[in-house]
Design a protein around this motif. Sequence first.
Motif, PDB file in Angstrom:
ATOM      1  N   GLU A 129       0.835  -1.190   0.000  1.00 12.32           N
ATOM      2  CA  GLU A 129       0.000   0.000   0.000  1.00 12.32           C
ATOM      3  C   GLU A 129       0.875   1.248   0.000  1.00 12.32           C
ATOM      4  OE1 GLU A 129      -2.369   0.416   3.475  1.00 12.32           O
ATOM      5  OE2 GLU A 129      -3.439   2.167   2.753  1.00 12.32           O
ATOM      6  N   VAL A 130       0.640   2.123  -0.952  1.00 14.23           N
ATOM      7  CA  VAL A 130       1.395   3.372  -1.032  1.00 14.23           C
ATOM      8  C   VAL A 130       0.882   4.344   0.020  1.00 14.23           C
ATOM      9  CG1 VAL A 130       1.933   5.367  -2.461  1.00 14.23           C
ATOM     10  CG2 VAL A 130       1.867   3.089  -3.490  1.00 14.23           C
ATOM     11  N   GLN A 131       1.809   4.899   0.784  1.00 13.69           N
ATOM     12  CA  GLN A 131       1.442   5.896   1.781  1.00 13.69           C
ATOM     13  C   GLN A 131       2.429   7.043   1.752  1.00 13.69           C
ATOM     14  OE1 GLN A 131       1.117   3.904   5.606  1.00 13.69           O
ATOM     15  NE2 GLN A 131      -1.056   3.506   5.270  1.00 13.69           N
ATOM     16  N   LEU A 132       1.892   8.239   1.965  1.00  7.56           N
ATOM     17  CA  LEU A 132       2.709   9.442   2.088  1.00  7.56           C
ATOM     18  C   LEU A 132       2.294  10.146   3.369  1.00  7.56           C
ATOM     19  CD1 LEU A 132       2.412  10.820  -1.556  1.00  7.56           C
ATOM     20  CD2 LEU A 132       4.364   9.625  -0.581  1.00  7.56           C
ATOM     21  N   GLN A 133       3.275  10.484   4.169  1.00  5.67           N
ATOM     22  CA  GLN A 133       2.997  11.129   5.455  1.00  5.67           C
ATOM     23  C   GLN A 133       3.728  12.465   5.486  1.00  5.67           C
ATOM     24  OE1 GLN A 133       0.953   9.811   7.914  1.00  5.67           O
ATOM     25  NE2 GLN A 133       1.153  11.750   8.986  1.00  5.67           N
ATOM     26  N   ALA A 134       2.970  13.539   5.356  1.00  7.68           N
ATOM     27  CA  ALA A 134       3.543  14.883   5.389  1.00  7.68           C
ATOM     28  C   ALA A 134       3.427  15.463   6.789  1.00  7.68           C
ATOM     29  CB  ALA A 134       2.829  15.790   4.390  1.00  7.68           C
ATOM     30  N   SER A 135       4.405  16.239   7.172  1.00  7.24           N
ATOM     31  CA  SER A 135       4.384  16.887   8.483  1.00  7.24           C
ATOM     32  C   SER A 135       5.260  18.132   8.441  1.00  7.24           C
ATOM     33  CB  SER A 135       4.866  15.915   9.559  1.00  7.24           C
ATOM     34  OG  SER A 135       6.199  15.527   9.313  1.00  7.24           O
ATOM     35  N   GLY A 136       5.425  18.768   9.591  1.00  6.33           N
ATOM     36  CA  GLY A 136       6.346  19.892   9.691  1.00  6.33           C
ATOM     37  C   GLY A 136       5.725  21.260   9.548  1.00  6.33           C
ATOM     38  N   GLY A 137       4.422  21.313   9.270  1.00 10.09           N
ATOM     39  CA  GLY A 137       3.773  22.600   9.142  1.00 10.09           C
ATOM     40  C   GLY A 137       3.701  23.337  10.474  1.00 10.09           C
ATOM     41  N   GLY A 138       3.305  24.585  10.404  1.00 11.44           N
ATOM     42  CA  GLY A 138       3.180  25.375  11.618  1.00 11.44           C
ATOM     43  C   GLY A 138       2.923  26.828  11.282  1.00 11.44           C
ATOM     44  N   SER A 139       2.983  27.662  12.308  1.00 13.19           N
ATOM     45  CA  SER A 139       2.775  29.095  12.150  1.00 13.19           C
ATOM     46  C   SER A 139       4.086  29.824  12.379  1.00 13.19           C
ATOM     47  CB  SER A 139       1.723  29.581  13.153  1.00 13.19           C
ATOM     48  OG  SER A 139       0.470  28.982  12.898  1.00 13.19           O
ATOM     49  N   VAL A 140       4.466  30.651  11.422  1.00 12.82           N
ATOM     50  CA  VAL A 140       5.708  31.418  11.529  1.00 12.82           C
ATOM     51  C   VAL A 140       5.456  32.839  11.070  1.00 12.82           C
ATOM     52  CG1 VAL A 140       7.192  29.408  11.190  1.00 12.82           C
ATOM     53  CG2 VAL A 140       6.477  30.770   9.216  1.00 12.82           C
ATOM     54  N   GLN A 141       6.351  33.710  11.433  1.00 14.63           N
ATOM     55  CA  GLN A 141       6.286  35.078  10.941  1.00 14.63           C
ATOM     56  C   GLN A 141       6.995  35.179   9.608  1.00 14.63           C
ATOM     57  OE1 GLN A 141       7.796  37.580  14.168  1.00 14.63           O
ATOM     58  NE2 GLN A 141       5.675  38.005  14.771  1.00 14.63           N
ATOM     59  N   ALA A 142       6.631  36.190   8.855  1.00 12.26           N
ATOM     60  CA  ALA A 142       7.281  36.421   7.572  1.00 12.26           C
ATOM     61  C   ALA A 142       8.790  36.512   7.762  1.00 12.26           C
ATOM     62  CB  ALA A 142       6.749  37.702   6.944  1.00 12.26           C
TER      63      ALA A 142
END
Length: 129
Positions: free
Chosen positions: A1-14
Amino acid sequence: EVQLQASGGGSVQAGGSLRLPCVASGFQFDDYAIGWFRQAPGKGREGVSCINNRDGTTDYADSVKGRFTISTDNAKNTVYLQMNALKPEDTGVYYCGTDSGVRSAHYYVWTGGLGMDYWGQGTQVTVSS
């Protein structure tokens, strides 16, 4: 089964940075194209960057060239998107997608991932001014 797990997002300032990993499983990693795509509120999906492990090509959207870098760690079956000098217009949900690599990295970026067979669940990136 093909799986992709994305992570690492968040809130940052410009001006800040984030690194998004996409961990892949269930397919021959070095024979596929894997890309990052994003969708801002009220907008369609757009291509950000892609690497085609089959032919070694990479591509970036004009809006992120010089700020974002895509890279792979084949031993970990992971693709990274290093995002520097973030801008409020980079805000959106970021998805990784993969395909068997029959098309170029440029094609996937230019079409927003048309033809990608598999998608991860997305990770939210919010950049405040």
